[in-house]
Scaffold this active site. Structure first.
Site: not given
Length: 287
Positions: A13, A16-22, A77, A110
């Site tokens: 539930g 989470m945003p679908a796009l983020g910064l790695g 991670k 990880h």
């Protein structure tokens, strides 16, 4: 122009945003400025890891941004040298302190350790404890093949919310995506525009420049977008979460400008057809 990412609802539930910064391979100083720039552009998901060596700088950028803690979704991670139940709990606390956060939104294992699956299971059980105690909001894995996920799920209680894997049009991971979908696990793409093929491909057969492919360049011209934007849109059309990495302001902004156009089913299929079946990064069965 849409200035916030759409959200994906995880199997517990949590949104989470679908796009983020790695921030993989981002130096500490680059990480601090890149995360701050991304948050200013509208990103609300930041993905780091203990092994990246930049959790502290992610936390500093979050505090400098002035955003409320609940506005930003933070993933980190557990590295394999800290696997085992007690070791994992200790390592999480170290990550949390480096981030200087009261909680982490998503905590991932990880890698699976093929030579010691018992330690992988014990580590995931530690993550289940963290979830029960409210120190994380969701748990999952990274780089797990279907059979490794099945082994883990048979020995633990909570289905992972996310499986983060190498995924791009040259390596589409159909079997992983299908397994994840059957079990309500969100597939999240790392190296989503094929960067791993350029900077660290382990296979000599790996294709080298996804963004130069004529199919992608033609679609970019057709939509008035860049090749990277077309590829990121392909991920979103498939319902994938995606974490492109950059430390450059213009590219960070460009990667977020993918919510004002769509690809047709035929265009998605054309990108699907670019699959080579060859991964650029490490094979999860080897570790």
């Amino acid at each position: 122009m849409i200035t916030t990412s759409p959200e994906i609802i995880l199997n517990n539930g949590i949104r989470m945003p679908a796009l983020g910064l790695g921030v993989y391979r981002s130096s500490p100083e680059e990480t601090r400025s890149a995360v701050l720039m991304a948050l200013q552009k509208g990103y609300r998901l930041i993905d780091t890891a203990a092994a990246y060596g930049n959790e502290r700088e992610v936390g500093e950028a979050l505090r400098r941004s002035g955003l409320h803690r609940g506005e930003v979704f933070v993933t980190t991670k557990l590295w394999v040298t800290d696997y085992g139940y007690r070791n994992a709990l200790r390592a999480f606390e170290q990550s949390r302190r480096r981030l200087r956060l009261d909680y982490v939104d998503l905590y991932l294992l990880h890698w699976p350790v093929a030579s010691d699956l018992a330690a992988t299971v014990a580590s995931y059980r530690a993550a289940e404890t963290l979830l029960a105690e409210g120190r994380v909001r969701a748990i999952g894995v990274s780089n797990h093949a279907p059979e490794q996920l099945a082994h883990l799920m048979a020995r633990t209680k909570i289905v992972p919310s996310v499986n983060q894997v190498e995924l791009h049009p040259f390596f589409v991971q159909r079997d992983v995506r299908a397994f994840d979908a059957r079990h309500g696990i969100v597939t999240q793409s790392w190296s989503p525009i094929g960067g791993v093929d350029r900077y660290a491909a382990e296979s000599p057969r790996a294709a080298r420049n996804l963004l130069a492919h004529p199919v992608i360049r033609d679609l970019a011209q057709r939509h008035g977008k860049t090749p990277a934007q077309v590829v990121l849109r392909w991920h979103l059309e498939h319902g994938l979460a995606v974490i492109p990495k950059s430390v450059h302001a213009a590219r960070i902004a460009e990667n977020f400008e993918v919510f004002d156009f769509t690809l047709t089913p035929q265009e998605v299929a054309a990108l699907d057809a670019l699959d080579t079946g060859v991964r650029g990064g490490p094979d999860p069965h080897w570790l």
